[in-house]
Design a protein around this motif. Structure first.
Motif, PDB file in Angstrom:
ATOM      1  N   MET A 104      -7.494   2.968  -3.307  1.00 48.98           N
ATOM      2  CA  MET A 104      -7.746   2.464  -1.952  1.00 48.98           C
ATOM      3  C   MET A 104      -8.918   1.482  -1.986  1.00 48.98           C
ATOM      4  O   MET A 104      -8.877   0.438  -1.334  1.00 48.98           O
ATOM      5  CB  MET A 104      -8.040   3.621  -0.987  1.00 48.98           C
ATOM      6  CG  MET A 104      -8.291   3.178   0.443  1.00 48.98           C
ATOM      7  SD  MET A 104      -6.895   2.327   1.238  1.00 48.98           S
ATOM      8  CE  MET A 104      -5.766   3.680   1.452  1.00 48.98           C
TER       9      MET A 104
ATOM     10  N   LEU B 211       0.831  -1.199   0.000  1.00 49.53           N
ATOM     11  CA  LEU B 211       0.000   0.000   0.000  1.00 49.53           C
ATOM     12  C   LEU B 211       0.870   1.256   0.000  1.00 49.53           C
ATOM     13  O   LEU B 211       0.606   2.207  -0.739  1.00 49.53           O
ATOM     14  CB  LEU B 211      -0.947  -0.013   1.212  1.00 49.53           C
ATOM     15  CG  LEU B 211      -2.009   1.080   1.254  1.00 49.53           C
ATOM     16  CD1 LEU B 211      -2.920   1.004   0.039  1.00 49.53           C
ATOM     17  CD2 LEU B 211      -2.838   0.956   2.531  1.00 49.53           C
TER      18      LEU B 211
ATOM     19  N   PHE C 176      -7.708  -1.734  -3.313  1.00 47.91           N
ATOM     20  CA  PHE C 176      -6.929  -2.421  -2.281  1.00 47.91           C
ATOM     21  C   PHE C 176      -7.869  -3.170  -1.335  1.00 47.91           C
ATOM     22  O   PHE C 176      -7.632  -4.332  -0.994  1.00 47.91           O
ATOM     23  CB  PHE C 176      -6.070  -1.400  -1.516  1.00 47.91           C
ATOM     24  CG  PHE C 176      -5.222  -2.012  -0.441  1.00 47.91           C
ATOM     25  CD1 PHE C 176      -4.064  -2.704  -0.750  1.00 47.91           C
ATOM     26  CD2 PHE C 176      -5.579  -1.890   0.894  1.00 47.91           C
ATOM     27  CE1 PHE C 176      -3.279  -3.266   0.243  1.00 47.91           C
ATOM     28  CE2 PHE C 176      -4.804  -2.450   1.898  1.00 47.91           C
ATOM     29  CZ  PHE C 176      -3.645  -3.138   1.568  1.00 47.91           C
TER      30      PHE C 176
END
Length: 185
Positions: A78, A18, A81
């Motif tokens: 995000m 990340l 993810f």
């Protein structure tokens, strides 16, 4: 299970991935904001945490809830993810991954986390004073405060930065007086 060796092997690679994505896309600050808001949501909603961690709940349901929560507020990367974490059955480690990410972010920005425990909520002036004290103690460029309330302190504050603890509470002062009186008798 969350604190086991397995989770340590899971948390690091995902937090690193990340951070790597955030740096390569110049989104470090944005990801930091997204992670903070999601962590805050997770820590304040036991139901959401249990829902995401439940092996009984279907992947599609978890994804739908995360999409609903994230909406337009989360960056698309995000959101992707989060979907990957659900697909790989790693969403139960979400809180730990995000905390690891925050630790990496602090290191990158030369920021320290100071846990401040007080009886009442600190004023802006008091917060600034604590920040300056922590900067002087650590030499950090920035300080992030994690405030907690503890009515047992009577007054004052306890500041914890890593393994360093500054106990400026009335309870701590009373304890030190008690110990010194015990030695003198």
């Amino acid at each position: 299970m969350k604190d086991s060796f397995l989770s340590a092997q899971v948390l690091e690679p995902y937090a690193e991935a990340l951070m790597s994505l955030a740096q390569s896309q110049n989104l470090v600050d944005r990801f930091g904001e997204d992670v903070s808001s999601l962590l805050n949501l997770l820590q304040n909603s036991q139901e959401l945490q249990q829902f995401l961690e439940s092996p009984v709940v279907q992947e599609d349901a978890k994804k739908a809830v995360l999409r609903q929560i994230g909406g337009d507020q989360l960056h698309p990367y995000m959101m992707n993810f989060l979907m990957i974490l659900v697909e790989r059955r790693r969403v139960l480690f979400l809180e730990g991954i995000f905390k690891q990410f925050q630790a990496r972010l602090r290191k990158l920005k030369q920021t320290v986390l100071a846990e401040v425990t007080s009886v009442v909520e600190l004023t802006d002036t008091q917060r600034q004073s604590v920040i300056e004290k922590v900067k002087a103690m650590t030499g950090a460029h920035e300080v992030e405060l994690d405030s907690k309330l503890d009515p047992d302190l009577i007054g004052g504050v306890i500041i914890k930065v890593g393994s360093q603890v500054v106990d400026a509470s009335l309870r701590g002062q009373l304890r030190r007086i008690s110990v010194s009186l015990g030695r003198s008798t």
